[in-house]
Design a protein around this motif. Structure first.
Motif, PDB file in Angstrom:
ATOM      1  N   VAL A  13      94.398  16.047  25.281  1.00  0.00           N
ATOM      2  CA  VAL A  13      94.689  15.376  26.408  1.00  0.00           C
ATOM      3  C   VAL A  13      96.164  15.129  26.285  1.00  0.00           C
ATOM      4  O   VAL A  13      97.145  15.717  27.657  1.00  0.00           O
ATOM      5  CB  VAL A  13      94.061  13.804  26.353  1.00  0.00           C
ATOM      6  CG1 VAL A  13      94.977  13.036  27.483  1.00  0.00           C
ATOM      7  CG2 VAL A  13      92.819  13.997  26.447  1.00  0.00           C
ATOM      8  N   LEU A  17      98.278  16.996  29.704  1.00  0.00           N
ATOM      9  CA  LEU A  17      98.995  16.418  30.766  1.00  0.00           C
ATOM     10  C   LEU A  17     100.430  16.691  30.493  1.00  0.00           C
ATOM     11  O   LEU A  17     101.334  16.669  31.692  1.00  0.00           O
ATOM     12  CB  LEU A  17      98.671  14.780  30.360  1.00  0.00           C
ATOM     13  CG  LEU A  17      97.429  14.354  30.946  1.00  0.00           C
ATOM     14  CD1 LEU A  17      97.164  12.887  30.591  1.00  0.00           C
ATOM     15  CD2 LEU A  17      97.211  14.580  32.287  1.00  0.00           C
ATOM     16  N   ARG A  20     101.306  19.864  32.503  1.00  0.00           N
ATOM     17  CA  ARG A  20     101.160  19.807  33.654  1.00  0.00           C
ATOM     18  C   ARG A  20     102.238  19.075  34.244  1.00  0.00           C
ATOM     19  O   ARG A  20     102.884  19.481  35.394  1.00  0.00           O
ATOM     20  CB  ARG A  20      99.742  19.000  34.106  1.00  0.00           C
ATOM     21  CG  ARG A  20      98.428  19.596  33.605  1.00  0.00           C
ATOM     22  CD  ARG A  20      98.422  21.336  33.943  1.00  0.00           C
ATOM     23  NE  ARG A  20      98.783  21.949  32.877  1.00  0.00           N
ATOM     24  CZ  ARG A  20      98.597  23.169  32.834  1.00  0.00           C
ATOM     25  NH1 ARG A  20      98.056  23.967  33.962  1.00  0.00           N
ATOM     26  NH2 ARG A  20      99.155  23.885  31.678  1.00  0.00           N
ATOM     27  N   GLU A  63      98.694   9.536  28.378  1.00  0.00           N
ATOM     28  CA  GLU A  63      99.170  10.818  27.961  1.00  0.00           C
ATOM     29  C   GLU A  63      98.991  10.888  26.529  1.00  0.00           C
ATOM     30  O   GLU A  63      99.120  12.062  25.917  1.00  0.00           O
ATOM     31  CB  GLU A  63     100.727  11.042  28.554  1.00  0.00           C
ATOM     32  CG  GLU A  63     101.028  12.526  28.138  1.00  0.00           C
ATOM     33  CD  GLU A  63     102.551  12.809  28.668  1.00  0.00           C
ATOM     34  OE1 GLU A  63     103.292  13.220  27.955  1.00  0.00           O
ATOM     35  OE2 GLU A  63     102.532  12.632  30.161  1.00  0.00           O
ATOM     36  N   LEU A  67      92.408   8.297  27.423  1.00  0.00           N
ATOM     37  CA  LEU A  67      91.555   8.675  28.725  1.00  0.00           C
ATOM     38  C   LEU A  67      90.387   7.770  28.716  1.00  0.00           C
ATOM     39  O   LEU A  67      89.617   7.724  30.005  1.00  0.00           O
ATOM     40  CB  LEU A  67      91.248   9.945  29.089  1.00  0.00           C
ATOM     41  CG  LEU A  67      92.559  10.996  29.551  1.00  0.00           C
ATOM     42  CD1 LEU A  67      91.891  12.322  29.726  1.00  0.00           C
ATOM     43  CD2 LEU A  67      93.061  10.498  30.583  1.00  0.00           C
ATOM     44  N   LEU A  75      91.946   8.568  37.613  1.00  0.00           N
ATOM     45  CA  LEU A  75      91.766  10.167  37.420  1.00  0.00           C
ATOM     46  C   LEU A  75      92.321  10.928  38.680  1.00  0.00           C
ATOM     47  O   LEU A  75      92.965  11.901  38.405  1.00  0.00           O
ATOM     48  CB  LEU A  75      90.548  10.570  36.979  1.00  0.00           C
ATOM     49  CG  LEU A  75      90.066  10.161  35.593  1.00  0.00           C
ATOM     50  CD1 LEU A  75      88.594  10.499  35.171  1.00  0.00           C
ATOM     51  CD2 LEU A  75      91.108  10.253  34.622  1.00  0.00           C
ATOM     52  N   ALA A  79      95.461  13.273  39.037  1.00  0.00           N
ATOM     53  CA  ALA A  79      95.350  14.602  39.533  1.00  0.00           C
ATOM     54  C   ALA A  79      96.317  14.898  40.786  1.00  0.00           C
ATOM     55  O   ALA A  79      96.714  15.836  40.817  1.00  0.00           O
ATOM     56  CB  ALA A  79      93.797  14.889  39.940  1.00  0.00           C
ATOM     57  N   LEU A  84      97.052  18.761  40.400  1.00  0.00           N
ATOM     58  CA  LEU A  84      96.210  19.583  39.580  1.00  0.00           C
ATOM     59  C   LEU A  84      95.352  20.660  40.872  1.00  0.00           C
ATOM     60  O   LEU A  84      94.861  19.986  41.732  1.00  0.00           O
ATOM     61  CB  LEU A  84      95.298  18.896  39.068  1.00  0.00           C
ATOM     62  CG  LEU A  84      96.017  17.945  37.954  1.00  0.00           C
ATOM     63  CD1 LEU A  84      95.029  17.330  36.943  1.00  0.00           C
ATOM     64  CD2 LEU A  84      96.908  18.769  37.226  1.00  0.00           C
ATOM     65  N   GLU A  88      91.692  22.549  37.024  1.00  0.00           N
ATOM     66  CA  GLU A  88      92.430  21.286  36.215  1.00  0.00           C
ATOM     67  C   GLU A  88      91.873  20.088  36.576  1.00  0.00           C
ATOM     68  O   GLU A  88      92.001  19.462  35.630  1.00  0.00           O
ATOM     69  CB  GLU A  88      93.865  21.413  36.707  1.00  0.00           C
ATOM     70  CG  GLU A  88      94.551  23.026  36.131  1.00  0.00           C
ATOM     71  CD  GLU A  88      96.005  22.867  36.799  1.00  0.00           C
ATOM     72  OE1 GLU A  88      96.812  23.770  36.415  1.00  0.00           O
ATOM     73  OE2 GLU A  88      96.294  22.378  37.983  1.00  0.00           O
ATOM     74  N   ARG A  89      91.488  19.845  37.705  1.00  0.00           N
ATOM     75  CA  ARG A  89      90.931  18.556  37.861  1.00  0.00           C
ATOM     76  C   ARG A  89      89.805  18.375  37.276  1.00  0.00           C
ATOM     77  O   ARG A  89      89.474  17.472  36.642  1.00  0.00           O
ATOM     78  CB  ARG A  89      90.884  18.395  39.389  1.00  0.00           C
ATOM     79  CG  ARG A  89      90.215  16.976  39.722  1.00  0.00           C
ATOM     80  CD  ARG A  89      89.950  16.898  41.463  1.00  0.00           C
ATOM     81  NE  ARG A  89      89.184  15.662  41.798  1.00  0.00           N
ATOM     82  CZ  ARG A  89      87.832  15.861  41.560  1.00  0.00           C
ATOM     83  NH1 ARG A  89      86.963  16.599  41.183  1.00  0.00           N
ATOM     84  NH2 ARG A  89      87.032  14.653  42.124  1.00  0.00           N
ATOM     85  N   LEU A  92      90.369  17.622  33.739  1.00  0.00           N
ATOM     86  CA  LEU A  92      90.622  16.486  33.359  1.00  0.00           C
ATOM     87  C   LEU A  92      89.483  15.278  33.414  1.00  0.00           C
ATOM     88  O   LEU A  92      89.488  14.775  32.099  1.00  0.00           O
ATOM     89  CB  LEU A  92      91.705  15.883  34.476  1.00  0.00           C
ATOM     90  CG  LEU A  92      92.007  14.343  34.312  1.00  0.00           C
ATOM     91  CD1 LEU A  92      93.099  14.101  33.357  1.00  0.00           C
ATOM     92  CD2 LEU A  92      93.052  14.180  35.661  1.00  0.00           C
TER      93      LEU A  92
END
Length: 298
Positions: A13, A17, A20, A63, A67, A75, A79, A84, A88-89, A92
């Motif tokens: 995670v 993050l 990204r 981060e 989560l 979320l 995103a 994202l 990617e979404r 997540l």
């Protein structure tokens, strides 16, 4: 969840993050920039928190790998802030699901191919088709699929060890760079797909073992793995250099089999009256009919 699994998931995670966040500049996010010296690449944590409409402390917790318990609205905000894409979404959400008690159960990835699927493959006499699982094990192929992927099936990597695995072939057999014309793209796509699969099935030990093996034995894989990119693998064009019929640009479709978790049917459909169609017909004339199930399918 074992302590090691929790630690690995939190690291996944954090790194996802973090990577990204690092790729988005304040200008891309529509934020003002004050001063010329920024000590971080991309957005700061407080800037992500601002964009997502949450406190800095809460974003820092997320981060760091916490989560579990994050709502869908949180979320979605995250995103949006991190821009994202669809893959990617989804990743997540998969990571968030894996972080909750309800999501900690192992996710089965099938390697058995049902008779109905084998009959379907056998009926696809005009197109190459294979079935693989989410670890890139090729668990079945029709005659044309076997002929198209002959360099993979004939690789010495699998002479004493099954099943045939296209990710191992891609990164561990030098012949792969001749077979895949655009090897770099194939390598990027394979790693991104495996990264996405770690979110969907974080408890798949065979998947973890494969990733560990490839990270240890291939610098190309390890470099790509560190990028934390994820991607869906649904359709497109693959370029092959086949040892018998030369270069082929083949449109493909990849279809999940809902009744068989983790299994996917890939098939290639050359354009009518194209050189690829002629080449596939030539391959067909050299093959025998019937579905080929690779050794090691269990």
């Amino acid at each position: 969840m074992a302590a090691t699994d929790r630690k690995n998931l939190a690291a996944e995670v954090r790194e996802f993050l973090g990577t990204r966040r690092a790729r988005i500049t304040p200008e891309q996010a529509g934020l003002p920039v004050y001063g010329g010296n920024r000590r971080v690449a991309g957005l700061r944590r407080e800037e992500v928190a601002l964009l997502a409409g949450m406190s800095v402390d809460y974003y820092v917790r997320l981060e760091r790998g916490n989560l579990g318990g994050a709502s869908d609205s949180v979320l979605e905000a995250l995103a949006h802030a991190l821009q994202l894409n669809e893959a990617e979404r989804t990743h997540l959400y998969d990571l968030a699901r894996a972080s909750t008690p309800a999501g900690r159960r192992p996710t089965a990835t099938s390697s058995r191919v049902r008779p109905t699927i084998l009959r379907l493959l056998d009926s696809m006499t005009g197109v190459p088709a294979i079935v693989r699982n989410a670890r890139f094990d090729v668990v079945a192929a029709n005659a044309l699929g076997r002929a198209l992927y002959a360099p993979l099936f004939d690789s010495p990597l699998f002479a004493r060890r099954g099943p045939v695995n296209s990710a191992r072939f891609l990164f561990l057999d030098p012949a792969a760079q001749d077979f895949w014309v655009d090897w770099d793209k194939g390598a990027d796509d394979a790693v991104a797909f495996l990264r996405a699969e770690t979110g969907r099935a974080p408890h798949d030990r065979a998947l973890t073992d494969l990733i560990g093996e490839l990270t240890t034995r291939s610098e190309d894989f390890a470099h790509r793995w560190a990028c934390h990119d994820v991607k869906f693998h649904r359709s497109g064009v693959k370029n092959f250099h086949h040892p018998l019929v030369g270069n082929l640009a083949l449109p493909y479709e990849a279809m999940d089999l809902p009744s068989d978790p983790g299994l996917r049917l890939n098939f290639y459909t050359p354009e009518p009256d194209s050189p690829e169609r002629e080449a596939i017909d030539l391959l067909a004339s050299w093959t025998t009919t019937g579905t080929i199930v690779p050794a090691g399918n269990d």
